[in-house]
Scaffold this motif. Structure first.
Motif, short mmCIF file in Angstrom:
data_model
loop_
_atom_site.label_atom_id
_atom_site.label_comp_id
_atom_site.label_asym_id
_atom_site.label_seq_id
_atom_site.Cartn_x
_atom_site.Cartn_y
_atom_site.Cartn_z
N HIS A 46 66.67 70.38 7.94
CA HIS A 46 66.51 69.14 7.19
C HIS A 46 67.44 68.00 7.55
O HIS A 46 67.29 66.91 6.99
N TYR A 101 66.78 62.75 0.13
CA TYR A 101 66.00 63.97 -0.06
C TYR A 101 65.19 63.97 -1.36
O TYR A 101 64.22 64.71 -1.49
N GLY A 102 65.57 63.13 -2.32
CA GLY A 102 64.82 63.02 -3.56
C GLY A 102 65.21 64.05 -4.60
O GLY A 102 65.92 65.01 -4.33
N PRO A 147 63.57 67.39 -4.51
CA PRO A 147 63.52 67.14 -3.06
C PRO A 147 62.14 67.41 -2.50
O PRO A 147 61.34 68.14 -3.10
N TYR A 148 61.86 66.85 -1.35
CA TYR A 148 60.53 66.92 -0.78
C TYR A 148 60.06 68.34 -0.49
O TYR A 148 58.87 68.64 -0.50
N TRP A 149 61.01 69.27 -0.22
CA TRP A 149 60.59 70.64 0.08
C TRP A 149 60.07 71.38 -1.16
O TRP A 149 59.48 72.46 -1.04
N ASP A 150 60.33 70.85 -2.35
CA ASP A 150 59.78 71.42 -3.57
C ASP A 150 58.50 70.71 -4.01
O ASP A 150 58.00 70.97 -5.09
N SER A 205 58.22 76.56 2.92
CA SER A 205 57.06 76.43 3.81
C SER A 205 56.30 77.74 3.91
O SER A 205 55.06 77.75 3.94
#
Length: 299
Positions: free
Chosen positions: A106, A292-293, A296-299, A246
């Motif tokens: 990341h 990343y928010g 975050p974007y991966w969630d 992922s």
């Protein structure tokens, strides 16, 4: 004798661990670095370093002087940054330590965007999952994941980090899908060696017991290896969603016991407490704060 230059040479030698590496960072010859350190010792009338053919060791006086000299140099750098008003023109080499898996997955896009916004800042990124010492090892910023305890350092929370327990569909089909933490008994656990366990949480209690009583587990200090092993059907793994997310979305892993998901950890940017913060560090903190928010974007 330039006292600032000799002081900077000494501090760099200690932080780098050798005269050769210090010379590379200072862009001068090892002989000149050694000369500066010797001049500083002569000026102070005390030995700061004991030198051998392979290593250097600080004397008691060296330890004391290093701590104060590091702060003096930091203050000088900060003062010059403030006087020059370099907030929008951050510059210099930014030394960063970050967790291995998080950085690999990341950080490249973030660093690329950061340097586009601040082209005067160079990046020295070191990957390590152990707890590094920000000051002693000469880092400007350390990214850490966990529940941070209070300290003299400053920690800015960047994003939440969820931990989920999961396994491959094939493993669960063969061994059964746990419905409660007690059902985890008898399952193989793929354990991250740096995992901090909290006995107040049911899943963590099982992990602690399982780690002590089951010799058939797999242990690694890298989360990516454990997630890949889980995908291959080796057992159950508890890992952050920034690694496992992922595979979960693709159906390679299945989340189990979601109602017992541990309390989220945090991704933090940690740096030394200073009244005047170097512009390169300030720019980094400002830039990563919203990158990343939350979530975050991966969630």
């Amino acid at each position: 004798m330039d006292r600032i230059e000799t002081m900077r040479a000494f501090v760099t030698v200690v932080n780098a661990g050798s005269f050769t590496r210090a010379a590379d960072r200072l862009e001068m010859s090892p002989q000149l670095v050694s000369k500066y350190v010797s001049q500083l010792e002569q000026h102070l009338g005390v030995r700061l370093l004991n030198r051998t053919t392979r290593k250097i060791h600080m004397t008691e006086a060296g330890v004391s002087y290093h701590q104060r000299a590091q702060q003096v140099l930091n203050d000088i750098d900060d003062m010059e940054s403030q006087v020059g008003d370099l907030q929008s023109q951050a510059q210099g080499l930014l030394r960063i330590s970050a967790p291995v898996s998080f950085a690999i997955r990341h950080m490249a896009p973030f660093l690329s965007e950061f340097q586009k916004a601040h082209p005067g800042v160079g990046i020295d990124l070191q990957l390590n999952d152990r707890k590094v010492d920000v000051v002693e090892e000469g880092f400007d910023i350390v990214l850490r994941i966990g529940h941070l305890k209070s300290s003299s350092l400053i920690a800015k929370r960047i994003a939440p980090v969820r931990l989920v327990m999961c396994a491959s569909p094939a493993y669960l089909k063969q061994h059964g899908t746990p419905q409660r933490p007690e059902d985890l008994s008898g399952h193989r656990y793929l354990r991250y060696s740096y995992m901090e366990l909290d006995a107040r949480q049911p899943v963590h209690r099982w992990l602690q017991s399982n780690s002590q009583n089951n010799n058939s587990n797999m242990i690694s200090n890298n989360g990516d290896v454990l997630v890949e092993a889980a995908i291959a059907g080796a057992g159950i793994v508890l890992q952050p969603t920034f690694i496992s997310g992922s595979a979960i979305k693709e159906g390679k892993l299945q989340v189990i016991l979601p109602e017992y998901e541990p309390e989220p950890m945090g991704l933090y940017a940690v740096y030394a407490h200073r009244q005047l913060l170097a512009s390169k560090v300030r720019s980094f903190i400002d830039f990563i704060q919203d990158f990343y928010g939350d979530p975050p974007y991966w969630d």
